[in-house]
Write a protein that holds these residues in place. Structure first.
Motif, short mmCIF file in Angstrom:
data_model
loop_
_atom_site.label_atom_id
_atom_site.label_comp_id
_atom_site.label_asym_id
_atom_site.label_seq_id
_atom_site.Cartn_x
_atom_site.Cartn_y
_atom_site.Cartn_z
N HIS A 86 28.15 -2.98 14.66
CA HIS A 86 28.86 -3.03 15.84
C HIS A 86 29.92 -4.31 16.15
N VAL A 87 29.16 -5.45 15.91
CA VAL A 87 29.92 -6.60 15.87
C VAL A 87 31.06 -6.86 14.93
N LEU A 88 30.76 -6.30 13.70
CA LEU A 88 31.78 -6.25 12.77
C LEU A 88 32.94 -5.40 13.03
N MET A 89 32.63 -4.28 13.27
CA MET A 89 33.62 -3.34 13.83
C MET A 89 34.74 -3.70 14.94
N ARG A 90 33.96 -4.38 15.86
CA ARG A 90 34.80 -4.69 17.02
C ARG A 90 35.59 -5.99 16.58
N GLN A 91 35.10 -6.79 15.58
CA GLN A 91 36.13 -7.75 15.07
C GLN A 91 37.46 -7.07 14.47
N LEU A 92 36.91 -6.03 13.48
CA LEU A 92 38.06 -5.50 12.95
C LEU A 92 39.21 -4.75 13.44
N LEU A 93 38.58 -4.27 14.79
CA LEU A 93 39.71 -3.57 15.67
C LEU A 93 40.37 -4.61 16.42
N GLN A 94 40.07 -6.02 16.37
CA GLN A 94 40.92 -6.78 16.89
C GLN A 94 42.45 -7.03 16.24
N ARG A 95 42.21 -6.67 14.70
CA ARG A 95 43.15 -6.88 13.66
C ARG A 95 43.99 -5.64 13.32
N TYR A 96 43.14 -4.67 13.31
CA TYR A 96 43.78 -3.31 12.89
C TYR A 96 43.78 -2.13 13.86
N PRO A 97 44.72 -1.24 13.67
CA PRO A 97 44.95 -0.33 14.75
C PRO A 97 43.73 0.77 14.37
N LEU A 98 43.12 1.07 13.49
CA LEU A 98 41.96 1.86 13.33
C LEU A 98 41.21 1.38 12.08
N ALA A 99 40.03 1.74 12.04
CA ALA A 99 39.18 1.43 10.87
C ALA A 99 37.97 2.24 10.86
N VAL A 100 37.18 2.45 9.74
CA VAL A 100 36.28 3.25 9.22
C VAL A 100 35.14 2.17 8.75
N LEU A 101 33.88 2.10 9.44
CA LEU A 101 32.92 1.31 8.95
C LEU A 101 31.83 2.46 8.10
N ILE A 102 31.30 2.10 6.96
CA ILE A 102 30.54 3.11 6.44
C ILE A 102 29.38 2.59 5.76
N ASP A 103 27.98 3.36 5.96
CA ASP A 103 27.11 2.60 5.47
C ASP A 103 26.91 2.74 3.81
N THR A 104 26.34 1.84 3.30
CA THR A 104 26.19 1.90 1.91
C THR A 104 25.57 3.17 1.28
N ASP A 105 24.49 3.78 1.80
CA ASP A 105 23.92 5.00 1.20
C ASP A 105 24.64 6.35 1.38
N THR A 106 25.86 6.20 1.04
CA THR A 106 26.78 7.43 1.11
C THR A 106 27.59 7.61 -0.20
N PHE A 107 28.09 8.65 -0.33
CA PHE A 107 29.27 8.91 -1.35
C PHE A 107 29.99 10.11 -0.99
N PHE A 108 31.28 10.05 -1.55
CA PHE A 108 32.38 10.88 -0.88
C PHE A 108 32.25 12.21 -1.49
N ARG A 109 32.38 13.32 -0.88
CA ARG A 109 32.71 14.76 -1.45
C ARG A 109 34.21 15.00 -1.74
N THR A 110 34.95 14.25 -0.85
CA THR A 110 36.45 14.55 -1.10
C THR A 110 37.27 13.29 -0.52
N SER A 111 38.44 13.23 -0.31
CA SER A 111 39.32 12.21 -0.29
C SER A 111 38.87 11.54 1.18
N PRO A 112 38.73 10.21 0.95
CA PRO A 112 38.37 9.38 2.34
C PRO A 112 39.63 9.53 3.16
N LEU A 113 40.83 9.79 2.84
CA LEU A 113 41.87 10.08 3.76
C LEU A 113 41.57 11.05 4.99
N GLN A 114 40.64 11.92 4.54
CA GLN A 114 40.29 13.02 5.55
C GLN A 114 39.52 12.26 6.80
N LEU A 115 38.76 11.13 6.56
CA LEU A 115 38.01 10.47 7.64
C LEU A 115 39.28 9.89 8.68
#
Length: 358
Positions: A86-115
Motif C-alpha cells: 500500500h505504501v508503494l501504491m500510494r507513491q505511484l499514484l502521486q506520479r501516475y493517473p492510475l496504476a495496477v500493483l500485482i503480486d508475483t504469484d500470478t500469471f495472465f490468462r489474457t491481455s493486461p490491458l483489460q485490467l
C-alpha cells in the motif's frame, strides 16, 4: 492541482526476498508480454521494485532497487511486510493517473490491458471479490475486530472481502490507501495471527466508499496449491530462462495453465481401487503419489510430480504424525505399489526419503 508524468498504463511488481518470488515475478511478466502480443513495443510500462535486479535483466522492465532501510520503513511500525504494497501504491499514484500493483504469484490468462479498462474513478480493482465478512464468525479478524469496526461505522457483517493479489486505482482514489495503512498500523497488535490483515484493511477502507471490480478472468492468482504452480514455472524457467522472450518461450507460456494436473476420471478410479489393497492409513498417500506419476501429455504438468509427492507426505504426516523412512519404504514396496509405480518407484522413494529428513 496534481501533475502526472505522461505515461502508458503502469503495471507494477514488488518482489524481494528468496529467489522463488523473483522467478514467479519473471514468469508473470513474460505472461503479460505474451498476451499483449507486441514485445518490441508493449502498450504498457512494467516497473519492478526489488532488492535484486539480476533476474530481470532480460526483460523490458524498469527496475527500482530497494535497500533494506527503505523496506523496513515501508513495513514499520510492526514489521508487517504486506504493508509495503500500500505504501508503494500510494507513491505511484502521486506520479501516475492510475496504476495496477500485482503480486508475483500470478500469471495472465489474457491481455493486461483489460485490467486498466476496469479502473475508473470511484472503483477499486482487486483480484477477486470474496465472501461477506460475517460469513465466517470464527475468523480472527471477525472475533478481534468486528466490535471496533461496527462502533466506528467502518464495517459490518455484510462487507465484501477482497483478494488483493491485484490492486488497481486511479490517483483521485489514493486516499483509500491512507485509510488502509492507518488501519494496518492500528489493528496489527490486535490481530497478529491474521496473515492477510492487509487485504482486509483495504476492504474496510473501500467499503461504502468505492465500488469493487475483479479480474479473475484476466489473472490467475495461485495462492492455493502454490507448490504445483511453482513447479510448472520452475520447469518453464529451466527450459527458457536463457531466452525468456523467444517465440518458443511465449508458446510454452500458454501451456503453463491454471489447472491442477489430475489423471482422467477412469484412471483415478483405478488408483482408488488399487489403494484398497493397502492399509487404510496409507490409501490417500498412495493415490496422491500416483497422481504425481501419471504421464501427463503436458510437460509442465509432468513437472508437478515432486510437488504431488511432497503434498502426499505432508498430508500423511498431518494425519499420522511424522512418518519415518522405514514406513515410507514399506508402503512403496507393497506389491500393489511396486506394480503401479513401476520404474518410478525408486525416484519416488529417493525423493520422499530426502523430504522426510529435511
Amino acid at each position: 492541482m496534481q501533475h502526472f508524468l505522461p505515461s502508458r498504463p503502469q503495471l507494477v511488481y514488488l518482489a524481494f526476498g528468496p529467489a522463488t518470488y523473483h522467478q514467479e515475478a519473471c514468469f508473470s511478466i513474460v505472461s503479460a508480454l505474451t498476451h499483449l502480443g507486441n514485445i518490441a513495443d508493449p502498450a504498457i510500462d512494467i516497473q519492478v521494485f526489488t532488492d535484486n535486479a539480476e533476474p530481470y535483466g532480460k526483460l523490458p522492465v524498469t527496475v527500482h532497487l530497494l535497500d533494506e532501510a527503505t523496506r523496513k520503513a515501508w513495513n514499520a511500525p510492526h514489521g508487517y511486510h504486506f504493508r509495503s504494497k500500500h505504501v508503494l501504491m500510494r507513491q505511484l499514484l502521486q506520479r501516475y493517473p492510475l496504476a495496477v500493483l500485482i503480486d508475483t504469484d500470478t500469471f495472465f490468462r489474457t491481455s493486461p490491458l483489460q485490467l486498466f479498462q476496469r479502473i475508473r474513478p470511484g472503483t477499486l480493482l482487486c483480484n477477486a471479490i470474496g465472501p461477506r465478512y460475517g460469513e465466517n464468525q470464527k475468523c480472527p479478524l471477525y472475533v478481534d475486530l468486528l466490535e471496533i469496526l461496527e462502533s466506528r461505522g467502518l464495517a459490518d457483517g455484510r462487507m465484501p472481502l477482497t483478494n488483493s493479489g491485484v490492486i488497481g486505482l486511479c490517483a483521485e482514489d489514493a486516499e483509500v490507501l491512507e485509510r488502509s495503512i492507518a488501519m494496518m498500523d492500528e489493528f496489527h497488535p490486535l490481530a497478529r495471527t491474521a496473515y492477510m490483515l492487509e487485504e482486509f484493511c483495504l476492504a474496510v477502507a473501500a467499503y461504502r466508499n468505492l465500488e469493487l471490480a475483479e479480474c479473475t478472468d484476466v489473472i490467475h492468482h495461485y495462492w492455493s496449491r502454490k507448490a504445483q504452480f511453482r513447479a510448472k514455472i520452475q520447469a518453464w524457467l529451466v527450459k527458457h530462462g536463457d531466452d525468456p522472450l523467444s517465440v518458443a518461450a511465449q508458446a510454452d507460456v500458454r501451456l503453463v495453465n491454471d489447472q491442477l494436473p489430475r489423471p482422467p476420471t477412469l484412471q483415478r478410479l483405478g488408483y482408488k481401487a488399487l489403494s484398497l489393497t493397502l492399509p487404510r492409513p496409507e490409501r490417500q498417500f498412495a493415490r496422491e503419489l500416483l497422481y504425481g506419476c501419471y504421464p501427463y501429455a503436458n510437460e509442465f504438468d509432468r513437472a508437478c510430480a515432486p510437488a504431488w509427492w511432497d503434498k502426499a507426505l505432508e498430508n500423511m504426516n498431518a494425519r499420522q504424525g511424522h512418518i519415518g523412512p522405514e514406513q515410507i519404504r514399506q508402503c512403496l514396496r507393497h506389491p500393489s505399489m511396486r506394480l503401479s509405480l513401476g520404474e518410478r518407484r525408486k525416484d519416488v522413494e529417493a525423493h520422499l526419503l530426502r523430504s522426510s529428513q529435511a
